[in-house]
Write a protein that holds these residues in place. Structure first.
Motif, short mmCIF file in Angstrom:
data_model
loop_
_atom_site.label_atom_id
_atom_site.label_comp_id
_atom_site.label_asym_id
_atom_site.label_seq_id
_atom_site.Cartn_x
_atom_site.Cartn_y
_atom_site.Cartn_z
N ILE A 35 0.82 -1.22 0.00
CA ILE A 35 0.00 0.00 0.00
C ILE A 35 0.85 1.27 0.00
O ILE A 35 0.30 2.37 -0.06
CB ILE A 35 -0.98 0.02 1.19
N ALA A 36 2.19 1.14 0.09
CA ALA A 36 3.06 2.33 0.05
C ALA A 36 2.96 3.01 -1.31
O ALA A 36 2.82 2.35 -2.34
CB ALA A 36 4.50 1.93 0.34
N ARG A 37 3.03 4.35 -1.29
CA ARG A 37 2.94 5.11 -2.53
C ARG A 37 3.98 6.23 -2.53
O ARG A 37 4.52 6.60 -1.49
CB ARG A 37 1.54 5.73 -2.68
N TRP A 38 4.23 6.80 -3.72
CA TRP A 38 5.19 7.89 -3.85
C TRP A 38 4.81 9.06 -2.96
O TRP A 38 5.66 9.69 -2.34
CB TRP A 38 5.24 8.32 -5.32
N SER A 39 3.54 9.36 -2.87
CA SER A 39 3.06 10.43 -2.01
C SER A 39 2.25 9.81 -0.88
O SER A 39 1.29 9.06 -1.12
CB SER A 39 2.20 11.41 -2.81
N GLU A 40 2.61 10.16 0.35
CA GLU A 40 1.99 9.51 1.50
C GLU A 40 0.51 9.85 1.65
O GLU A 40 -0.24 9.08 2.26
CB GLU A 40 2.74 9.89 2.77
N ASN A 41 0.06 10.97 1.09
CA ASN A 41 -1.35 11.28 1.16
C ASN A 41 -2.19 10.42 0.22
O ASN A 41 -3.42 10.50 0.22
CB ASN A 41 -1.62 12.77 0.89
N CYS A 42 -1.53 9.58 -0.57
CA CYS A 42 -2.24 8.66 -1.46
C CYS A 42 -2.27 7.24 -0.90
O CYS A 42 -2.74 6.32 -1.58
CB CYS A 42 -1.60 8.67 -2.84
N VAL A 43 -1.75 7.04 0.29
CA VAL A 43 -1.79 5.72 0.93
C VAL A 43 -3.20 5.48 1.46
O VAL A 43 -3.75 6.31 2.18
CB VAL A 43 -0.76 5.62 2.07
N LYS A 44 -3.79 4.34 1.08
CA LYS A 44 -5.12 3.95 1.57
C LYS A 44 -5.04 2.51 2.07
O LYS A 44 -4.24 1.71 1.57
CB LYS A 44 -6.16 4.08 0.46
N LYS A 45 -5.86 2.19 3.03
CA LYS A 45 -5.86 0.87 3.65
C LYS A 45 -6.69 -0.10 2.80
O LYS A 45 -7.89 -0.28 3.03
CB LYS A 45 -6.40 0.94 5.07
N ALA A 46 -6.04 -0.72 1.86
CA ALA A 46 -6.72 -1.70 1.02
C ALA A 46 -7.12 -2.92 1.84
O ALA A 46 -6.47 -3.27 2.83
CB ALA A 46 -5.80 -2.14 -0.13
N GLY A 47 -8.21 -3.56 1.42
CA GLY A 47 -8.60 -4.81 2.07
C GLY A 47 -7.72 -5.96 1.66
O GLY A 47 -7.42 -6.87 2.44
N TYR A 48 -7.25 -5.90 0.39
CA TYR A 48 -6.40 -6.96 -0.17
C TYR A 48 -5.41 -6.31 -1.14
O TYR A 48 -5.75 -5.38 -1.86
CB TYR A 48 -7.23 -7.98 -0.96
N VAL A 49 -4.19 -6.87 -1.17
CA VAL A 49 -3.22 -6.49 -2.18
C VAL A 49 -2.76 -7.76 -2.86
O VAL A 49 -2.25 -8.68 -2.20
CB VAL A 49 -2.00 -5.75 -1.59
N LEU A 50 -2.95 -7.81 -4.17
CA LEU A 50 -2.58 -9.01 -4.93
C LEU A 50 -1.39 -8.71 -5.82
O LEU A 50 -1.39 -7.73 -6.56
CB LEU A 50 -3.78 -9.48 -5.77
N PHE A 51 -0.37 -9.55 -5.72
CA PHE A 51 0.86 -9.40 -6.50
C PHE A 51 0.87 -10.48 -7.58
O PHE A 51 1.28 -11.63 -7.34
CB PHE A 51 2.10 -9.57 -5.61
N PRO A 52 0.42 -10.17 -8.80
CA PRO A 52 0.34 -11.19 -9.85
C PRO A 52 1.71 -11.47 -10.48
O PRO A 52 2.55 -10.58 -10.60
CB PRO A 52 -0.60 -10.56 -10.86
N LYS A 53 1.88 -12.72 -10.88
CA LYS A 53 3.05 -13.10 -11.66
C LYS A 53 2.69 -13.35 -13.12
O LYS A 53 3.58 -13.35 -13.99
CB LYS A 53 3.68 -14.36 -11.07
N THR A 54 1.42 -13.57 -13.39
CA THR A 54 0.97 -13.94 -14.73
C THR A 54 -0.32 -13.21 -15.08
O THR A 54 -1.00 -12.65 -14.21
CB THR A 54 0.71 -15.45 -14.81
N ASN A 55 -0.68 -13.27 -16.34
CA ASN A 55 -1.98 -12.73 -16.76
C ASN A 55 -3.12 -13.46 -16.07
O ASN A 55 -4.15 -12.86 -15.73
CB ASN A 55 -2.13 -12.86 -18.28
N GLU A 56 -2.95 -14.77 -15.88
CA GLU A 56 -4.00 -15.57 -15.24
C GLU A 56 -4.24 -15.10 -13.80
O GLU A 56 -5.38 -15.13 -13.31
CB GLU A 56 -3.62 -17.05 -15.27
N ASP A 57 -3.18 -14.65 -13.12
CA ASP A 57 -3.35 -14.11 -11.77
C ASP A 57 -4.22 -12.85 -11.80
O ASP A 57 -5.05 -12.63 -10.90
CB ASP A 57 -2.00 -13.77 -11.15
N VAL A 58 -4.02 -12.03 -12.81
CA VAL A 58 -4.82 -10.81 -12.94
C VAL A 58 -6.28 -11.18 -13.21
O VAL A 58 -7.21 -10.55 -12.66
CB VAL A 58 -4.26 -9.89 -14.04
#
Length: 429
Positions: A35-58
């Protein structure tokens, strides 16, 4: 539609089992990175963060978000200052952890770039073969935002915009279908992605034209006192009328500069020449004639270091708000002075807000306006000047007031120097 905790847990377990990448939730290892961002005022508490490795993950991420009725955000490089790559309580598809590659086909002069890559990776890989594409001005910026939104850079004078140098996208649609978009396949989607942002799907790979690029170039930073404002604006206008395709110029008024007293505004002109120093200095003669008080020149700067020059002044910390606008090229000193006066009043009332100013990109636009307006979805194609009014700060309590004041500064400038009112060719756009 609401879901029970058991339903959500079962859906999450099913999602995790389907992935070659991973998904994290608040409290999990890797969540804060996600959830870290270049500007800290753009940080939001996501419910989930998904890190895909493939198109199928997306594909699985989109299915999960739809099934759970979640807000969906896409992280390319996290450089957005509007917060569009973040979501409160929803799902972030974070492309930056694994889809951050670039590879070059030197024979076809093409660069294949992952949707989560930054421009630093692209420039490094391209220059291993003496090739480059239009890559903005700051190399820790994500490729996706620039490449889908338009994209100006130091090479725009010669090669046009980033969207003009994109030849193919791999896109995961909302339906879950994975498609290729280029001039022959899905041409409508290809048109829309070139300037229409991430509204059409998740782009997991870009393919860019790569152009021969010399290994070194000339660039100089010229510093002026504020009494030179009108002379500098005249010099910039005179330079622009005859600027060649291998030249570029940014000018700014800033209150925080290395070696200078914070709070005291100064003018800065950053001049780029894609050639040797002697010719570069000749091309910048009008800027030298204004009478800078200081200069920092790099006569044989390696190309791969060009877009790292501004990294220290645009770090990934603190809070930032920037309002972009396009003005007609002929800007009055009165308009700039009115904005600076309004900024001075803010700084006097709160010295912590000293890091504010204005910045304009005056790249030659001939290669931009020779492309027909209807050729891409980008609507701002014209001869205007791309500008930004900014405020950097640290106190979260100031978020709302900073946003209001930066917008007010932009309004002052647009009233006194009309914003470009039409796109396409012509000196009034």
């Amino acid at each position: 539609m609401s879901f029970s905790a058991q339903q959500q847990s079962e859906a999450l377990m099913k999602l995790r089992d389907s992935l070659s990448g991973e998904v994290v939730c608040p409290g999990d290892e890797g969540y804060d990175y996600g959830i870290a961002r270049w500007s800290e005022n753009c940080v939001k508490k996501a419910g989930y963060v998904l890190f895909p490795k493939t198109n199928e993950d997306v594909v699985e991420a989109i299915k999960f978000a739809r099934g759970q009725n979640l807000d969906l955000a896409i992280y390319g490089g996290g450089h957005s200052y509007s917060g569009s790559s973040s979501t409160e309580g929803g799902l972030v598809i974070h492309l930056g952890k694994y889809l951050n590659y670039a590879r070059c086909d030197p024979e076809k002069r093409l660069l294949y770039v992952g949707g989560g890559a930054t421009w630093a990776i692209v420039e490094k890989v391209g220059m291993e073969h003496g090739l480059a594409t239009v890559a903005g001005n700051v190399n820790h910026t994500g490729v996706g935002g620039l490449a889908l939104g338009g994209g100006y850079g130091w090479l725009t004078g010669r090669h046009g915009m980033t969207v003009d140098n994109t030849v193919q996208y791999t896109v995961v649609l909302a339906s879950g279908e994975v498609v290729t978009a280029n001039e022959k396949e899905n041409p409508d989607l290809f048109w829309g992605c070139r300037g229409g942002g991430c509204n059409f799907g998740v782009v997991t790979e870009f393919v860019f034209k790569a152009h021969p690029q010399r290994p070194t170039l000339f660039i100089t930073n010229l510093i002026y006192t504020m009494d030179k404002l009108e002379s500098l604006l005249n010099a910039v206008e005179d330079w622009y009328e005859t600027a060649g395709p291998d030249e570029g110029l940014h000018w700014a008024c800033m209150r925080v500069l290395p070696g200078m007293e914070p709070g005291k505004p100064a003018l800065v002109a950053m001049f780029f020449f894609n050639g040797d120093a002697a010719e570069g200095r000749k091309a910048a003669k009008k800027l030298y004639d204004v009478g800078p008080i200081a200069e920092k020149a790099m006569e044989d700067l390696p190309f791969v270091q060009l877009n790292a020059l501004q990294n220290d002044s645009l770090p990934r910390d603190g809070r930032k708000y920037i309002k972009g606008l396009t003005t007609r090229f002929r800007m009055s000193a009165e308009a700039v002075q009115a904005v600076l006066q309004a900024q001075d009043e803010v700084v006097k009332s709160n010295p912590a807000l000293v890091h504010c100013g204005v910045l304009f990109d005056c790249c030659p636009k001939k290669a931009v306006v020779t492309v027909p307006l209807e050729a891409t979805a980008y609507a701002g194609r014209g001869t205007g000047v791309e500008g930004g009014i900014f405020q950097f700060y640290t106190d979260p309590a100031l978020d709302d007031s900073v946003q209001r004041q930066v917008r007010a500064w932009a309004q002052i400038l647009s009233e006194k120097t009309p914003v470009a009112f039409k796109a396409g060719k012509g000196s009034e756009s």
